[in-house]
Design a protein around this motif. Structure first.
Motif, PDB file in Angstrom:
ATOM      1  N   LEU A  96      40.105  43.452  42.830  1.00  0.00           N
ATOM      2  CA  LEU A  96      41.043  43.414  41.702  1.00  0.00           C
ATOM      3  C   LEU A  96      41.438  42.120  41.125  1.00  0.00           C
ATOM      4  N   LEU A  97      41.428  41.014  41.866  1.00  0.00           N
ATOM      5  CA  LEU A  97      41.637  39.730  41.357  1.00  0.00           C
ATOM      6  C   LEU A  97      40.236  39.316  40.625  1.00  0.00           C
ATOM      7  N   LEU A  98      39.092  39.562  41.076  1.00  0.00           N
ATOM      8  CA  LEU A  98      38.028  39.138  39.959  1.00  0.00           C
ATOM      9  C   LEU A  98      38.136  40.039  38.888  1.00  0.00           C
ATOM     10  N   ALA A  99      38.502  41.209  38.801  1.00  0.00           N
ATOM     11  CA  ALA A  99      38.592  41.836  37.701  1.00  0.00           C
ATOM     12  C   ALA A  99      39.669  41.494  36.586  1.00  0.00           C
ATOM     13  N   ALA A 100      40.768  40.925  37.079  1.00  0.00           N
ATOM     14  CA  ALA A 100      41.986  40.339  36.084  1.00  0.00           C
ATOM     15  C   ALA A 100      41.247  39.058  35.711  1.00  0.00           C
TER      16      ALA A 100
END
Length: 660
Positions: A96-100
Motif C-alpha cells: 500500500l505504501l508503494l502504491a501511494a
C-alpha cells in the motif's frame, strides 16, 4: 541503517513541523478573537472532498493532478509513519505504501511538467522548488520501501545509496511537514485545512441550504457584508491584527494559483490591484517583513519589494497603497474563482472602512457622493421630492394611497434621477400594467438603499439609510419588493436582514420571467436577423445566483442569443460596482471598453443588460458599438398591442340604408 535512521528522520520532521504549526496558529490568533467552534473540525473532510468540488473541478487537469499528488502524499505519509515510524512492517502495508508513493510520483510528474514553462498567473520562486520536492519524496519513499515486499537488493540497507535515498526523503519531509508550519509553500495545506473548518462564512459550504421564506437558494451564495459595530474603538481595519483571526487564517491558505488574478477586471485594465498580491501582502503583514520575496505578478504600475509591515503596523500606505483598495469593483470574481474560498472583498471593504470612517480619505468623487447621501438621501444631491418627475404622465399609484396594501412595491432606486434609466423604469411600468400587476411606489419616501456608501466604507451612513428605509417600509403592506437595480435588490434582500428588515425581494428579470411563465404577458414575434447577447450584472449573478431568469426572458421574446465567452459566474464586470466609478482609479484601459469588446466578439447587434450601472458604463463606450437595452425595454417594445375596440362611425359618413 535505513531501519535505524528512517524512524528518527520521520519523528524529527513531525516534531519540528508541530513546533512550526504552533507558531503558525499563534500568527493567526493575533487577529480579533471570536469564539472557537472546535466541532467544525469534523466538517473538514466533507468540505474538502465534496463542497469545494464545484470550484476546483473547473480546471479538471489540475484537479486530477492535485488528487494524485495530495492524496498520494497523505496516504504515503500515514503509511510511512505506521510502517517505518512504528516498525509495523508487513508485505500488505508495504504494498500500500508503494502504491501511494507511486500515485504521488505520477501527480508530481504532472506538476513538474506544468512548472517547466508555468503560466503567468502562477507564482514562481519557492513554488518551482516544491514540484521537485514532491518528486524527491515520492521517489525516495518508494525505493526505501521496496524491501518490505521483498523485491529490493540488500544494498539498500546501507551504504551510499541508502544515504542518497534518506536525503531524498529528508528533502521531501522538510518541504512537506516542516514547511507547513514554518512558512514554505506547503503552508497552504495546513492553513487551508483549518480555513475550511473555521471559515467565516460556513454557509458557503452548505449546498442544501435554502431560504424558504425568500425562495432563494443560499448555498455558496453568502455574499452580504458583515455589519460593523459603530461603537468599536477602531472602525474598520487599520492593521493586520485588526482582522478577525479567521480572516488571517484564510489569507494564509492562499495557494498563489492566480485564478483570482486572471479574472480581476481591475488587474486586466492595468489598475494597481492584483487580488493574489493583496492576499500575500496581508500574509506579510501578519508575519512581519517585506514583500521583496514575493515571486508572482505584482500590482500594475507598482514596484514589488518597496512595501513592508507587521501585525501592529498600519496597512496603508506601508504595506498596501490606498489606490489598490479603491480600484476594486467588489465584483467578487476573485472570490468566485478561489479554490480556497478566500474572501478578498470582505478584506478590502474592511480596510476601506478604516480609511473612510477614521481617516476621512475617501476619493474625492466618493466623498462628494457620501456628503450628498447624508444631506439629501441620494448620491446625486438631488431633491428627493423629484424622484417621480419622470412619471408625471403615468399616474403611478403611491402606496400611501393603498392602506389595504399591494402585491408589489416597486423600488425605483436612484436610477429614478437618471434620464437614461428612466426609460427602463417607464418600460417596467408598462410591463406591470400589461400583466395587470397590483403595484405601487413609495415616491419621495424612498431613499437610497445605501449600497454605494457601504462599499465605499461609510458603514455609518449605510446603517442610517437602512434604518430609515426599514422604518418607512414597516408602515406599509406589500407581498414583495420588485426592483430593476441589482444593487438595491442585493442590499434590501441580503443585507437589511441584519438590521431587522426581512423582505421578499425580486429582481425585475426574475419577476418578468414569472409573468411569462404564468401566461400574463403576450409578445410579438422577434424581428429576424437581430442577435442579442446578455451581460450578467455582478450583483445579480455572482452575488445572488440569478443567471437563468434573464435568459428565460430573452427566450420568451424569441430572440437569438449569442453568449459571450465570459458569461454566467465568470462574467466580466462592467466596472461600475463598489464605488469604482466614483474612485476613478486610472489604468491602461477602461473596464467597460474591455467588456464591450467581449460583446463585439459575439457579433450581436444588441447587448441586453439588467442593471442601471451596467447600462451607464456600457453606453459610455465610444460608438460605433452594439446598442444597449435593458431587458424591460426589450420586453416592453415586444408587447402585443391589445385588440382595437370598435370605434364610433365618423359623422361625415352616410348612414346605412335601412331596408323598407
Amino acid at each position: 541503517m535505513l531501519q535505524t535512521l528512517l524512524p528518527i528522520l520521520i519523528f524529527a520532521a513531525l516534531a519540528v513541523g508541530a513546533a512550526g504549526a504552533v507558531r503558525r496558529i499563534r500568527l493567526w490568533r493575533q487577529g480579533r478573537r471570536t469564539p472557537m467552534r472546535w466541532h467544525r473540525l469534523v466538517l473538514m473532510p466533507k468540505r474538502y472532498l465534496n463542497d469545494l468540488h464545484h470550484v476546483v473541478a473547473r480546471d479538471k487537469a489540475i484537479a486530477h493532478t492535485h488528487v494524485a499528488t495530495a492524496g498520494g502524499f497523505v496516504a504515503a505519509m500515514a503509511l510511512a509513519l505506521v510502517v517505518h515510524g512504528f516498525g509495523w512492517r508487513n508485505p500488505i502495508l508495504g504494498g500500500l505504501l508503494l502504491a501511494a508513493s507511486l500515485c504521488m510520483f505520477i501527480g508530481a510528474l504532472a506538476v513538474n511538467r506544468r512548472r517547466i514553462d508555468p503560466p503567468a498567473k502562477l507564482s514562481k520562486g519557492p513554488w518551482q522548488r516544491l514540484s521537485k520536492s514532491l518528486l524527491a519524496y515520492s521517489v525516495g519513499m518508494f525505493l526505501v520501501s521496496l524491501p518490505l515486499v521483498g523485491v529490493a537488493p540488500t544494498v539498500l540497507g546501507g551504504g551510499v545509496l541508502a544515504l542518497i535515498l534518506l536525503a531524498l526523503v529528508a528533502w521531501g519531509l522538510a518541504e512537506m511537514l516542516i514547511g507547513m508550519g514554518w512558512g514554505g509553500p506547503m503552508k497552504h495545506a495546513f492553513a487551508g485545512t483549518f480555513h475550511l473548518a473555521f471559515h467565516r462564512r460556513p454557509e458557503r459550504f452548505d449546498d442544501q441550504h435554502r431560504d424558504v421564506a425568500h425562495d432563494v437558494h443560499r448555498g455558496s451564495r453568502s455574499t452580504a457584508l458583515f455589519p460593523l459595530d459603530l461603537t468599536a474603538k477602531t472602525l474598520g481595519v487599520e492593521k493586520p491584527a485588526d482582522f478577525q483571526w479567521e480572516q488571517l487564517l484564510g489569507f494564509d491558505a492562499c495557494v498563489q494559483c492566480g485564478r483570482c488574478q486572471n479574472v480581476c477586471p481591475a488587474y486586466a485594465a492595468g489598475q494597481p490591484l492584483n487580488p493574489k498580491k493583496l492576499i500575500q501582502d496581508m500574509v506579510v503583514g501578519m508575519a512581519g517583513g517585506s514583500d521583496a520575496r514575493y515571486a508572482g505578478s505584482g500590482y500594475p504600475g507598482i514596484e514589488v519589494g518597496k512595501h513592508h509591515g507587521g501585525p501592529t503596523d498600519a496597512i496603508v500606505p506601508q504595506l498596501v497603497e490606498a489606490q489598490t483598495l479603491w480600484a476594486c469593483t467588489t465584483c467578487r470574481a476573485c472570490v468566485e474563482e478561489c479554490p480556497m474560498m478566500i474572501e478578498h472583498v470582505d478584506a478590502i471593504v474592511d480596510m476601506r472602512r478604516f480609511i473612510t470612517l477614521e481617516r476621512g480619505e475617501t476619493p474625492e468623487k466618493g466623498a462628494a457622493a457620501i456628503d450628498n447621501l447624508i444631506a439629501t438621501d441620494n448620491p446625486g444631491g438631488l431633491d428627493n421630492a423629484s424622484r417621480l418627475d419622470w412619471a408625471a404622465d403615468l399616474d403611478i399609484p403611491r402606496i400611501q394611497q393603498r392602506p389595504e396594501g399591494v402585491d408589489v412595491l416597486l423600488w425605483l432606486g436612484d436610477g429614478a434621477f437618471d434620464m437614461r434609466n428612466q426609460r427602463t423604469l417607464r418600460a417596467l411600468v408598462k410591463i406591470l400594467r400589461a400583466a395587470e400587476v397590483d403595484f405601487a411606489v413609495l415616491g419621495d419616501e424612498e431613499r437610497d438603499s445605501g449600497d454605494v456608501a457601504r462599499r465605499l466604507g461609510d458603514e455609518a451612513t449605510f446603517q442610517r439609510l437602512a434604518e430609515r428605509n426599514i422604518a418607512t417600509l414597516s408602515r406599509y403592506r406589500f407581498q414583495r419588493i420588485v426592483t430593476a437595480d441589482p444593487h438595491s435588490f442585493h442590499v434590501l434582500g441580503r443585507e437589511y436582514g441584519a438590521f431587522g428588515g426581512d423582505y421578499v425581494v425580486k429582481h425585475h428579470s426574475t419577476f418578468i420571467a414569472e409573468l411569462f411563465d404564468a401566461g400574463r404577458l403576450s409578445v410579438k414575434a422577434a424581428e429576424p436577423g437581430e442577435t442579442v447577447t446578455y451581460h450578467d450584472p455582478c450583483y445579480l449573478g455572482r452575488y445572488n445566483g440569478e443567471f437563468a431568469a434573464p435568459r428565460q426572458v430573452l427566450a420568451a421574446l424569441g430572440v437569438e442569443v449569442a453568449e459571450m465567452e465570459r458569461s454566467g459566474y465568470r462574467s466580466r464586470c462592467c466596472g461600475g460596482g463598489g464605488g469604482a466609478a466614483l474612485s476613478d482609479v486610472p489604468g491602461k484601459a477602461r473596464i467597460p471598453d474591455m467588456r464591450m469588446e467581449d460583446v463585439r466578439e459575439t457579433g450581436a447587434t444588441t447587448v441586453a443588460v439588467a442593471c442601471p450601472q451596467c447600462t451607464a458604463m456600457l453606453e459610455g463606450v465610444v460608438e460605433p458599438r452594439p446598442q444597449v437595452k435593458d431587458l424591460a425595454e426589450l420586453v416592453a417594445a415586444a408587447l402585443a398591442e391589445p385588440a382595437a375596440a370598435p370605434t364610433a362611425r365618423n359623422s361625415t359618413e352616410a348612414p346605412e340604408e335601412v331596408p323598407a
